[in-house]
Design an enzyme around this catalytic site. Structure first.
Site, short mmCIF file in Angstrom:
data_model
loop_
_atom_site.label_atom_id
_atom_site.label_comp_id
_atom_site.label_asym_id
_atom_site.label_seq_id
_atom_site.Cartn_x
_atom_site.Cartn_y
_atom_site.Cartn_z
N ASP A 27 63.71 -36.99 105.40
CA ASP A 27 62.71 -37.57 106.30
C ASP A 27 63.15 -38.92 106.83
OD1 ASP A 27 61.36 -35.37 105.46
OD2 ASP A 27 59.79 -36.44 104.38
N THR A 54 66.61 -26.87 100.49
CA THR A 54 68.05 -27.02 100.24
C THR A 54 68.38 -28.46 99.83
OG1 THR A 54 68.21 -27.33 102.62
CG2 THR A 54 68.88 -25.18 101.77
N ASP A 55 67.50 -29.41 100.17
CA ASP A 55 67.84 -30.82 99.96
C ASP A 55 68.07 -31.15 98.48
OD1 ASP A 55 65.13 -30.51 99.45
OD2 ASP A 55 64.53 -32.42 100.37
N ALA A 110 50.84 -33.04 107.59
CA ALA A 110 51.14 -31.76 108.26
C ALA A 110 52.59 -31.37 108.06
CB ALA A 110 50.81 -31.86 109.74
N GLY A 111 53.33 -32.15 107.27
CA GLY A 111 54.74 -31.85 107.06
C GLY A 111 55.61 -32.42 108.16
N LEU A 112 55.08 -33.35 108.94
CA LEU A 112 55.86 -33.93 110.04
C LEU A 112 56.33 -35.34 109.70
CD1 LEU A 112 53.62 -32.65 112.96
CD2 LEU A 112 55.81 -31.71 112.20
N SER A 113 56.10 -35.73 108.45
CA SER A 113 56.63 -36.97 107.90
C SER A 113 56.04 -38.24 108.51
CB SER A 113 58.16 -36.98 108.02
OG SER A 113 58.66 -37.89 107.09
P1 ADP Z 1 53.52 -36.59 105.53
O1 ADP Z 1 54.00 -35.19 105.42
O2 ADP Z 1 52.65 -36.77 106.74
O3 ADP Z 1 54.61 -37.59 105.44
P2 ADP Z 1 52.77 -37.85 103.07
O4 ADP Z 1 51.77 -37.49 102.03
O5 ADP Z 1 54.19 -37.96 102.69
O6 ADP Z 1 52.55 -36.80 104.27
O7 ADP Z 1 52.36 -39.25 103.70
C1 ADP Z 1 51.06 -39.44 104.20
C2 ADP Z 1 50.56 -40.81 103.79
O8 ADP Z 1 51.19 -41.83 104.58
C3 ADP Z 1 49.07 -40.99 104.04
O9 ADP Z 1 48.30 -40.50 102.96
C4 ADP Z 1 48.95 -42.50 104.19
O10 ADP Z 1 48.89 -43.11 102.91
C5 ADP Z 1 50.28 -42.87 104.84
N1 ADP Z 1 50.06 -42.93 106.30
C6 ADP Z 1 50.52 -42.07 107.24
N2 ADP Z 1 50.12 -42.45 108.48
C7 ADP Z 1 49.38 -43.57 108.32
C8 ADP Z 1 48.70 -44.45 109.22
N3 ADP Z 1 48.67 -44.21 110.52
N4 ADP Z 1 48.06 -45.53 108.69
C9 ADP Z 1 48.10 -45.76 107.37
N5 ADP Z 1 48.71 -44.98 106.47
C10 ADP Z 1 49.35 -43.89 106.93
MG MG Z 2 55.94 -37.68 103.76
#
Ligand code: ADP
Ligand code: MG
Length: 403
Positions: free
Chosen positions: A191, A56-57, A142-145
């Protein structure tokens, strides 16, 4: 561990990787080792789940996320030479740039950090140099941002360290700007708004057109309920193509219907003017927007049976009209409903990821077991579950005894 974490991100059906967040003491110690001095403070910003309101966003509609206990934590202190350095304890990697090296789309995971500094400069804030050490237990992809958690924690740290007077909504918008322009991911505001604005015990109703938001009490304790997150650990690599196709269908429908956004459609009578595919997509968006508002009404009345029914209807709409679920998330929803959930739905963009189930206290253990067994029987990876307690948005960690 570090290598596996990044390797796993882009493969079909790869399990989402749960980062194991170092505790605050470990982060502070790592900061001291990196810089030779203690940090000025620790800042924390959470991941989120979306209770209802999917796809919806970008249609200018409504979403209803809440912050989860899993969060990114950063230790930070200014540095005199104007350079920016960040270390991720989870990846065991460090990156450093100077002011003339802030170039969008070039820094991998560090873009989520440097992008925030770039966005602050975009708005005329000129944060000086800073050292940052971060760790997060928000599972990646995992879609949890996990991405917004990092951006919003870094932004909170910089705002405090440099005394930047930035309103909460603007903070969320700057973190989004970092993700859109510096990382290059075309996401909406949800998010970052959730990670910044959420209040413990509440969900956040966000109007994606006006950017207005409202805290909605989500008193699960009083109702004897939990929101159980079931991470199915499935995620398909064709997600971005499917996402683009859904957006294109919505754009095409808007053109045919002569509206600026599907938010402007409330009467399902218009569906007959659309080709069958667009009609199904529009029906999802229009009914989903209505379900978000009905969920808020039901929460205001503490009517969780209705909330559950709306969640389950949302899942059916994503499965049948928007066609973004897949067998493992459907199995998790069906199993949860058969074992006492008041309602259940996939949350997030789709094609895998997490399911939310609204579960009475006394059904939690049995339901959890039933989902694991159903996944085993179907030959799927063992799902991970956790209790999504509605948690606080970005904040400074008040634990001064640490150093
Ligand atoms: P999500 O749904 O988890 O937000 P995204 O693809 O939007 O998935 O973001 C994930 C990205 O954020 C990872 O590929 C990495 O580049 C960065 N990221 C997330 N957690 C970490 C962490 N603990 N350390 C370094 N980078 C991280
Ligand atoms: Mg993300």
């Amino acid at each position: 561990m570090a290598r596996r974490l990044e390797d796993n991100l882009h493969h079909d059906n790869s399990p989402s990787v749960r980062t194991t967040m170092s505790d605050d003491r470990t982060i502070v110690d790592a900061f001291s080792r990196l810089t030779g001095h203690a940090p000025d403070g620790l800042w924390r910003a959470p991941g989120r789940v979306n209770l209802i309101g999917e796809h919806t966003d970008y249609n200018d509609g409504f979403v209803l996320p809440f912050a989860i206990p899993q969060a990114a934590t950063v230790a930070a202190a200014p540095r005199a030479d104007g350079r920016w350095r960040v270390r991720s304890l989870d990846l065991a990697e460090t990156g450093e740039v100077g002011p003339d090296q802030l170039v969008p789309l070039t820094h991998g995971w560090q873009s989520y950090v440097f992008g925030v500094l770039w966005a602050l400069r975009h708005d005329g804030f000129l944060p000086g140099g800073v050292d940052l050490v971060l760790s997060s237990d928000v599972p990646i992809g995992a879609g949890l941002s996990s991405s917004a958690a990092i951006e919003c924690a870094v932004l909170a740290a910089c705002a405090d360290l440099f005394g930047l007077d930035i309103a909460p909504l603007r903070r969320a918008q700057l973190a989004r700007l970092a993700e859109n322009e510096y990382v290059g991911a075309p996401t909406g505001l949800m998010d970052q708004a959730a990670s910044t604005l959420c209040v413990a015990g509440h969900a956040l109703l966000l109007d994606c057109r006006s950017c207005e938001s409202r805290q909605v009490s989500l008193d699960l304790d009083r109702a004897g309920l939990h929101v159980l997150v079931i991470d199915t650990k499935t995620k398909h690599s064709h997600v971005s193509g499917e996402y683009a196709a859904r957006r294109a269908s919505c754009d095409k429908a808007c053109e045919i219907l002569g509206v600026a956004a599907l938010r402007d459609v409330t009467d399902l009578g218009v569906l007959s003017a659309l080709p069958p595919l667009e009609a199904r997509r529009v029906r999802h968006v229009v009914t989903e927007n209505a379900r978000v508002l009905q969920t808020v009404d039901a929460l205001d009345r503490h009517d969780f049976d209705t909330v559950g029914a709306l969640m389950t209807a949302s899942h059916a709409s994503m499965r049948d009209d928007y066609e973004i679920t897949e067998p493992s998330v459907d199995l998790a929803v069906e199993t949860a409903l058969r074992h006492g959930a008041v309602g259940a739905r996939m949350t997030g963009g789709g094609f895998g990821g997490c399911v939310l189930a609204l579960v009475p206290d006394d059904r939690m253990a049995g339901l959890d077991r039933a989902v694991t067994e159903a996944f085993q029987a179907a030959g799927y990876a063992t799902p991970e579950t956790f209790d999504a307690v509605p948690s606080a948005g970005a904040h400074r960690v008040e634990s001064l005894r640490l150093w």
